[in-house]
Design an enzyme around this catalytic site. Structure first.
Site, PDB file in Angstrom:
ATOM      1  N   SER A 109      11.627  76.474  31.953  1.00  0.00           N
ATOM      2  CA  SER A 109      11.957  77.848  30.843  1.00  0.00           C
ATOM      3  C   SER A 109      12.923  78.636  31.375  1.00  0.00           C
ATOM      4  O   SER A 109      12.865  78.905  32.836  1.00  0.00           O
ATOM      5  CB  SER A 109      10.739  78.516  30.544  1.00  0.00           C
ATOM      6  N   SER A 110      14.005  79.135  30.426  1.00  0.00           N
ATOM      7  CA  SER A 110      14.930  80.152  31.072  1.00  0.00           C
ATOM      8  C   SER A 110      14.367  81.471  31.403  1.00  0.00           C
ATOM      9  O   SER A 110      15.024  82.225  32.137  1.00  0.00           O
ATOM     10  CB  SER A 110      15.786  80.225  29.987  1.00  0.00           C
ATOM     11  N   CYS A 111      13.011  81.633  31.276  1.00  0.00           N
ATOM     12  CA  CYS A 111      12.500  82.997  31.553  1.00  0.00           C
ATOM     13  C   CYS A 111      12.402  82.880  33.161  1.00  0.00           C
ATOM     14  O   CYS A 111      12.021  84.025  33.797  1.00  0.00           O
ATOM     15  CB  CYS A 111      11.142  83.072  30.975  1.00  0.00           C
ATOM     16  N   TYR A 138       3.853  83.758  33.355  1.00  0.00           N
ATOM     17  CA  TYR A 138       4.378  82.446  33.028  1.00  0.00           C
ATOM     18  C   TYR A 138       5.561  81.919  33.926  1.00  0.00           C
ATOM     19  O   TYR A 138       5.770  81.002  34.394  1.00  0.00           O
ATOM     20  CB  TYR A 138       4.870  82.649  31.387  1.00  0.00           C
ATOM     21  N   LYS A 142       6.153  78.634  36.465  1.00  0.00           N
ATOM     22  CA  LYS A 142       7.182  77.800  36.087  1.00  0.00           C
ATOM     23  C   LYS A 142       8.088  77.365  37.288  1.00  0.00           C
ATOM     24  O   LYS A 142       8.447  76.531  37.572  1.00  0.00           O
ATOM     25  CB  LYS A 142       7.970  78.133  34.754  1.00  0.00           C
ATOM     26  N   HIS A 181       7.976  82.604  18.530  1.00  0.00           N
ATOM     27  CA  HIS A 181       9.163  82.823  19.058  1.00  0.00           C
ATOM     28  C   HIS A 181      10.046  83.351  17.813  1.00  0.00           C
ATOM     29  O   HIS A 181       9.505  83.410  16.732  1.00  0.00           O
ATOM     30  CB  HIS A 181       9.749  82.026  19.811  1.00  0.00           C
TER      31      HIS A 181
END
Length: 321
Positions: A109-111, A138, A142, A181
């Site tokens: 994920s880009s987070c 989270y 990842k 989202h």
């Protein structure tokens, strides 16, 4: 003479990305696909995962299983977000290696990137700054998933690859009022406002924050493309310490422009009002996708067309006509 098809396990096949990966594989004529629901295989349970891999003789894995959610869900259930995701990844990657599965694709994920990363965000910015506090558990899980894949590659010579998608949307999305989202949340709000004839829809923030959105079937196509790259191409464009590839469109839009587009898609003709007293979140989050582009893949679905598909899927899923 026909070559036997690889036996492909898609973990998380009922989710937004996993279901799109199954569609993408079927589109290529790949039908030897193994799936398990959570009731059939609890991926946080090491013994169950071990037994599954010992009996199923898997050749390739798409690891799309994850506990996911928006800011509200991440803030409310941080323990589940870090525990479930860490356990799923550790169990699947380790048992894949133990059972001789050489090829695996991990979806992140880009987070994972620092909250205030320079824009657009390059792969090597990973771990160069502080994470966004609201989804840090989270993001940490990842990042651990990426490092698991890198570590097994370095130590055991496996070919485990990682892709980091930007914000995804499309068929199979979650339209929950609190846990969804931004795109599915706005589709639902504009639709409900249209049904009751509301004069205005109020949106949090100034509308000026910039976000990048990728249609989920584009993400699935990119995942299959990256998995099928020959090892020399993939590993020449990554390095052992940053062995992941960003997946996005390479362009972004303001939340204000997005809201206007969703209003138009849904057919809502009232006012759109922004509440600047509410937070915008990160001012901008755009991925640099030049590595993936140089490998020959780029996104195809325009945002306006993708939103039409997403709205149709919302109507079908919720039976709201």
């Amino acid at each position: 003479m026909h070559t036997a098809q690889p036996r492909i396990f898609v973990a998380g096949h009922r989710g937004l990305v996993g279901s799109a990966i199954v569609r993408a594989l079927h589109a290529q004529g790949l039908t030897n696909i193994v799936t398990r629901s959570r009731a059939e295989l609890e991926l946080t349970d090491q013994a169950q995962v071990r037994a599954f891999f010992q009996s199923e003789h898997i050749d390739q894995i798409y690891l799309a299983a994850a506990r996911v959610g928006g800011i509200h869900a991440n803030n409310t259930y941080p323990a589940e977000f870090i525990y479930d995701n860490t356990m799923v990844q550790a169990n699947v990657v380790h048992e894949a290696w133990r059972n001789g599965v050489h090829k695996l694709l991990f979806l992140g994920s880009s987070c994972i990137y620092p909250r205030l990363a320079e824009q657009p965000i390059r792969e090597e910015y990973l771990m160069n700054g502080i994470l966004e506090p609201t989804n840090e558990p989270y993001a940490m899980a990842k990042i651990a998933g990426i490092k698991l894949c890198e570590s097994y590659n370095r130590q055991y010579g496996t070919d485990y690859r990682c892709v980091m998608p930007t914000n995804l949307y499309g068929p199979g999305d979650n339209y929950h009022p609190q846990n969804s989202h931004v795109i599915p949340a706005l589709i639902r709000r504009f639709h409900e406002a249209k049904i009751v004839g509301a004069g205005e829809v109020v949106i949090w923030g100034s509308g000026k924050a910039m976000r990048e959105f990728l249609y989920v079937d584009d993400m699935a196509a990119a995942s299959v493309y990256v998995m099928q790259l020959d090892p020399a191409s993939y590993h020449a464009n990554t390095d052992p310490m940053h062995s992941h590839l960003n997946v996005g469109t390479g362009s972004d839009t303001t939340i204000g422009e997005l809201a206007s587009l969703i209003g138009k898609t849904v057919g809502y003709d009232g006012q759109i009002v922004f509440d600047p007293s509410k937070p915008d979140g990160t001012p901008r989050k755009l991925l640099d996708v030049s590595k993936l582009t140089s490998l020959g893949w780029s996104a195809r679905m325009p945002l306006d067309v993708g939103l039409q598909h997403a709205y149709r899927s919302f109507l079908d899923t919720n039976k709201l006509y």
